[in-house]
Design an enzyme around this catalytic site. Structure first.
Site, short mmCIF file in Angstrom:
data_model
loop_
_atom_site.label_atom_id
_atom_site.label_comp_id
_atom_site.label_asym_id
_atom_site.label_seq_id
_atom_site.Cartn_x
_atom_site.Cartn_y
_atom_site.Cartn_z
N HIS A 124 67.96 -7.13 -88.31
CA HIS A 124 69.40 -6.92 -88.16
C HIS A 124 70.03 -7.04 -89.55
O HIS A 124 69.54 -7.80 -90.39
CB HIS A 124 69.93 -8.03 -87.23
CG HIS A 124 71.35 -7.90 -86.82
ND1 HIS A 124 72.40 -8.19 -87.64
CD2 HIS A 124 71.89 -7.53 -85.63
CE1 HIS A 124 73.54 -8.02 -86.98
NE2 HIS A 124 73.26 -7.62 -85.77
N GLN A 204 67.97 -13.06 -80.36
CA GLN A 204 67.54 -12.54 -79.04
C GLN A 204 66.54 -13.49 -78.39
O GLN A 204 66.57 -13.70 -77.18
CB GLN A 204 66.92 -11.15 -79.19
CG GLN A 204 67.87 -10.10 -79.76
CD GLN A 204 69.08 -9.85 -78.88
OE1 GLN A 204 69.02 -9.97 -77.66
NE2 GLN A 204 70.20 -9.51 -79.50
N LYS A 227 75.53 -14.99 -77.49
CA LYS A 227 74.53 -14.19 -76.75
C LYS A 227 73.81 -15.04 -75.71
O LYS A 227 73.10 -14.52 -74.87
CB LYS A 227 73.53 -13.57 -77.72
CG LYS A 227 74.19 -12.58 -78.68
CD LYS A 227 73.25 -11.97 -79.66
CE LYS A 227 74.06 -11.10 -80.64
NZ LYS A 227 73.23 -10.42 -81.62
N CYS A 365 73.41 -2.35 -86.07
CA CYS A 365 73.28 -3.16 -87.29
C CYS A 365 71.84 -3.20 -87.76
O CYS A 365 71.35 -4.26 -88.18
CB CYS A 365 73.81 -4.58 -87.08
SG CYS A 365 75.57 -4.63 -86.77
C1 LIG Z 1 73.29 -10.35 -82.87
C2 LIG Z 1 72.19 -10.50 -83.81
C3 LIG Z 1 72.41 -11.00 -85.10
C4 LIG Z 1 73.77 -11.37 -85.62
O1 LIG Z 1 74.37 -12.36 -84.87
P1 LIG Z 1 75.91 -12.72 -85.09
O2 LIG Z 1 76.27 -13.45 -83.86
O3 LIG Z 1 76.65 -11.43 -85.24
O4 LIG Z 1 76.00 -13.57 -86.32
C5 LIG Z 1 71.32 -11.15 -85.92
N1 LIG Z 1 70.08 -10.82 -85.51
C6 LIG Z 1 69.83 -10.35 -84.28
C7 LIG Z 1 68.43 -10.04 -83.87
C8 LIG Z 1 70.88 -10.17 -83.39
O5 LIG Z 1 70.63 -9.69 -82.16
#
Ligand SMILES: *Cc1c(COP(=O)(O)O)cnc(C)c1O
Length: 407
Positions: A124, A204, A227, A365
């Site tokens: 990411h 994740q 998440k 991203c």
């Molecule tokens: C969502 C995500 C991020 C970034 O997380 P933030 O909550 O935006 O700081 C980084 N790595 C992975 C694999 C993600 O799914």
């Protein structure tokens, strides 16, 4: 202690799931971007505001002590989730992104021209850009590890990339695009054998796998609360005692110091050394509630449920002409990225929204991964604890209709 897994009762605890979108029941398949919140989280935050709120740590009075207790209980919940050895190894951040920036910034003082940072192409942006800063500012070299055709990490390339100049290996535990689960234990072993540190991005994995940072043997592990059915504005950075003691603080301010005089400062111990200023108190308490709520369930049951949803959706896509799935690594998690030939993923997502189905479309991203896949964007359906097989049917039907309109 373990609560029986029943998706109908679970759904009833998420008020937002009763919403309709364009006159149809919401089907929320954008969980990899952010998950919805159960009453346990909403109420924990609201009740704290209503009954016992003050700033933490500095108080002698009752409300400050009570709030501090709730805040520190959340730290203990995060410690338990990761099986970290000690609450002092758990730092509250505003999210995974801030955690990775903290580590990169702490490392910056020790990085010299030619030192190497090893990354995989499935990272990411939040686990790429902070390392680019070290390239721009310190002359660090980024070494990229590619993937096999099924979306799994090329471990031979990883072995070849790690060498005597490697200072850091930064790797996702589970890809937010491909769902690939990486053998981070082996990566940590390889990195340590070369004298390098390892950061694992668990955004994740913290939601879909059982994580044990001690078994992995990583130096750093990060994830975001939002998440994991918790609030935004809160994340966890785990660091080993050794990694934390050699890391310089990221920000200066109240609470992170021991003493301040006109010509010198001394630092407080971790975790406080890394929590300058008033922390996200309510968000941390909300995350603590989210972790407690989530851990009521047997993790194997949650994973089996999510995997069944993934498998049903994957099978449904097989019947749709011109549809390609990205990422089929063995043991992958419940994230389904796909492309429909000749159709832009944004158009697909827009039509699905009209049927009440929320999916994500874009580069997620992960632009280096898009380049690797030879696409500019993908569509992505990602499943959570409250999703159902009936929702997968709605999703597949909506996709078929969208295909009829667009192709
Ligand atoms: C969502 C995500 C991020 C970034 O997380 P933030 O909550 O935006 O700081 C980084 N790595 C992975 C694999 C993600 O799914």
């Amino acid at each position: 202690m373990t609560r029986p897994f029943d998706v109908a009762t679970i759904r009833a605890e998420f008020p937002i799931l009763t919403r309709e979108i364009h006159g149809r029941p919401l089907v929320y398949f954008d969980n990899a971007a952010s998950a919805q919140k159960p009453n346990a989280v909403i109420d924990a935050v609201a009740n704290q505001c209503r009954t016992s709120y003050a700033n933490v740590h500095r108080g002698i009075h009752t409300l400050s002590n009570e709030t501090t207790e709730a805040y520190e209980a959340a730290r203990e919940a995060a410690r338990g989730l990761l099986n970290a050895p000690d609450t002092d190894t758990i730092i509250f951040t505003k999210g995974a992104t801030e955690g990775i920036n903290l580590v990169a910034s702490a490392l910056a003082g020790t990085i010299q021209t030619g030192d190497e940072i090893v990354l995989s192409v499935m990272e990411h942006h939040s686990n790429i850009v902070p390392w680019h800063f070290l390239r721009e500012r310190n002359g660090a070299v980024l070494r990229w590890v590619g993937l096999n055709d099924d979306g799994s990490l090329d471990m031979d390339a990883m072995r070849a990339a790690i060498g005597p100049k490697t200072r850091m290996v930064a790797i996702s535990h589970m890809s937010n695009v491909l769902g690939t689960v990486n053998d981070v234990t082996e990566v940590a072993r390889l990195a340590h054998a070369a004298g390098a540190r390892v950061l694992v991005d668990g955004c994740q994995a913290a939601v879909h796998l059982s994580v044990d940072v001690q078994a992995i043997g990583c130096d750093w592990y990060v994830f975001s609360g939002h998440k994991l059915y918790g609030p935004t504005g809160i994340g966890i950075l785990y660091g080993t005692a050794a990694a934390l003691s050699e890391a310089r603080p990221y920000q200066g301010g109240g609470e992170m110091i021991e003493t301040v005089s006109m010509d010198r400062i001394t630092y407080n111990e971790a975790p406080h050394k890394f929590e300058a200023g008033t922390p996200p108190i309510l968000e941390a308490i909300g995350l603590g509630a989210a972790i407690a709520w989530y851990r009521q369930f047997d993790q194997a049951e949650v994973q089996a449920h999510e995997h069944a949803l993934y498998q049903k959706a994957r099978d449904g896509l097989r019947g749709i002409n011109g549809l390609a799935v990205h990422g089929e690594a063995p043991g992958k998690g419940s994230v389904l990225s796909f492309s429909l030939q000749g159709v832009h993923p944004h158009d697909l997502a827009q039509i699905l929204d009209r049927y009440g189905v929320a999916i994500r479309a874009g580069h997620h991203c992960a632009q280096p991964l898009m380049t690797h896949l030879g696409v500019s964007a993908t569509a992505r359906a990602s499943f959570g604890i409250y999703n159902t097989e009936a929702e997968v049917d709605v999703f597949i039907e909506a996709l078929e209709k969208a295909r009829g309109m667009l192709v």
